[in-house]
Design a protein around this motif. Sequence first.
Motif, short mmCIF file in Angstrom:
data_model
loop_
_atom_site.label_atom_id
_atom_site.label_comp_id
_atom_site.label_asym_id
_atom_site.label_seq_id
_atom_site.Cartn_x
_atom_site.Cartn_y
_atom_site.Cartn_z
N ILE A 79 79.07 80.89 16.86
CA ILE A 79 80.25 80.38 17.57
C ILE A 79 80.05 80.43 19.08
O ILE A 79 80.31 79.46 19.80
N LEU A 80 79.56 81.55 19.57
CA LEU A 80 79.38 81.69 21.01
C LEU A 80 78.38 80.68 21.56
O LEU A 80 78.59 80.08 22.62
N GLU A 81 77.28 80.48 20.86
CA GLU A 81 76.27 79.55 21.36
C GLU A 81 76.69 78.10 21.17
O GLU A 81 76.31 77.23 21.97
N SER A 82 77.49 77.81 20.16
CA SER A 82 78.06 76.47 20.03
C SER A 82 79.00 76.18 21.20
O SER A 82 79.00 75.08 21.77
N ALA A 83 79.80 77.18 21.57
CA ALA A 83 80.69 77.03 22.72
C ALA A 83 79.90 76.80 24.00
O ALA A 83 80.25 75.95 24.83
N ASP A 84 78.80 77.53 24.14
CA ASP A 84 77.98 77.37 25.35
C ASP A 84 77.33 76.00 25.39
O ASP A 84 77.21 75.39 26.46
N PHE A 85 76.92 75.50 24.24
CA PHE A 85 76.36 74.14 24.18
C PHE A 85 77.38 73.11 24.65
O PHE A 85 77.06 72.22 25.45
N LEU A 86 78.61 73.24 24.18
CA LEU A 86 79.66 72.29 24.58
C LEU A 86 79.95 72.40 26.07
O LEU A 86 80.20 71.39 26.74
N ARG A 87 79.90 73.60 26.60
CA ARG A 87 80.13 73.78 28.04
C ARG A 87 79.03 73.12 28.86
O ARG A 87 79.30 72.42 29.84
N ARG A 88 77.78 73.32 28.45
CA ARG A 88 76.65 72.84 29.25
C ARG A 88 76.44 71.34 29.14
O ARG A 88 76.10 70.68 30.11
N PHE A 89 76.63 70.78 27.95
CA PHE A 89 76.27 69.38 27.73
C PHE A 89 77.45 68.42 27.62
O PHE A 89 77.26 67.21 27.67
N HIS A 90 78.66 68.95 27.46
CA HIS A 90 79.82 68.08 27.32
C HIS A 90 80.95 68.46 28.26
O HIS A 90 82.07 67.95 28.11
N ASP A 91 80.68 69.36 29.20
CA ASP A 91 81.65 69.72 30.22
C ASP A 91 82.95 70.24 29.62
O ASP A 91 84.04 69.99 30.15
N ILE A 92 82.84 70.96 28.51
CA ILE A 92 84.01 71.57 27.89
C ILE A 92 84.28 72.90 28.58
O ILE A 92 83.37 73.71 28.78
N GLU A 93 85.52 73.15 28.94
CA GLU A 93 85.87 74.44 29.53
C GLU A 93 86.08 75.45 28.40
O GLU A 93 86.82 75.19 27.45
N VAL A 94 85.41 76.59 28.51
CA VAL A 94 85.50 77.63 27.50
C VAL A 94 86.10 78.88 28.12
O VAL A 94 85.64 79.35 29.16
N THR A 95 87.16 79.40 27.51
CA THR A 95 87.75 80.65 27.99
C THR A 95 87.86 81.62 26.82
O THR A 95 87.85 81.23 25.65
N MET A 96 87.97 82.91 27.18
CA MET A 96 87.95 83.97 26.17
C MET A 96 89.11 84.93 26.37
O MET A 96 89.28 85.48 27.46
N PRO A 97 89.90 85.19 25.32
CA PRO A 97 90.92 86.23 25.42
C PRO A 97 90.27 87.60 25.37
O PRO A 97 89.24 87.79 24.71
#
Length: 378
Positions: A102-120
Amino acid sequence: MLYLDHAATAPVRPEVLDAMRPYLTGTFGNPSSHHTYGEAATDALDDARSRVARVLGMRAGDVVFTAGGTEANNLAVKGIVLAALGTGRRHLVVSPIEHESILESADFLRRFHDIEVTMPAVDAQGRITADALRAQVREDTALVALGHANNEIGTVQDVSGLAAVTHTAGAALHLDAVQSAGWLPLAGLGADAVAIAGHKLGAPKGIGALAVRGRIPLEPLLHGGGQERGRRSGTENVAGAVGLAVALDLAEAERAAASARVGAATRRVIAGILAAVPQAVLTGAPEERLPATASFTFAGVSGEAVLLELERRGVVSSSGSACAAGNDEPSHVLLACGVDPGVAQSAVRFTFGRETLPDDLPRRLAALVAESVRAVAG
């Protein structure tokens, strides 16, 4: 040798092998083939899909068979977020204690699709509160991806409460249930997507499933023949799907009794180790935890060294996630819970199977752990 690493993988159950064998031998057809052999394979696949869906509280058409839990989590996180790009939702919420898939999928989306990822934030026991999640979700949140129960410390989340917060924001909730399947009820929690893996349940490695409610758009990650209703191309692993369905059915039928029996033994293990080892500290929630997980830190010693000493004494266990084996860095889960990095490297995890545990196991294991810690401490 005493195997206490069932959270990494469990042995294949005989009933599962028996159910799979026909689809590896005589009934070996490809479900995409329009002849007798293919139709028999299709029937088996459809039956397996229905059985998995029933346990997960989904419809048969919601279930996508995958190669395991990692692929299921990747498909959920990437597939749901990518499908939502056209709606303007470009925000993803994941907790800092999630599995690497999950964490690395989120990082992929952040790096290659400009998705903002935040964490509670999580508390010291690895719990995510409704307020912590509420502070993260917003109008452009596409997905919240959380583990039902943590694979390292065993803490169980209040999924129903977190689902309500997620849905108030109009976002979807993906639940990584790889560790909780077979131990906790999965239906009726309010999740929009659920991932499971066969090899934690008594099915072979290499088979898993993702159930995604039909109203949730899903962008496929694999393209080709359009199998799995276009959501996951590739010739289906029919025997694996049958094995997964049988293993999940068996685990669900045994769930209440096994959870009570193993949970009682685990509580005795925890009490025994805490009494026998002065520096032992239980990690994770003391009550809201998986019934088969007991994880500790032993400040001042190396967790890996303790594991080697335990194996010399006939006990096989682990320091945490098998997916992070060989990594010298402290556990990201323990760090997120506020554990000191040096102490985090002393972690040891014991995870039990569904079989009846010996009555003397808590006492015997506590003594072996104490001997191992003393040997390492010198």
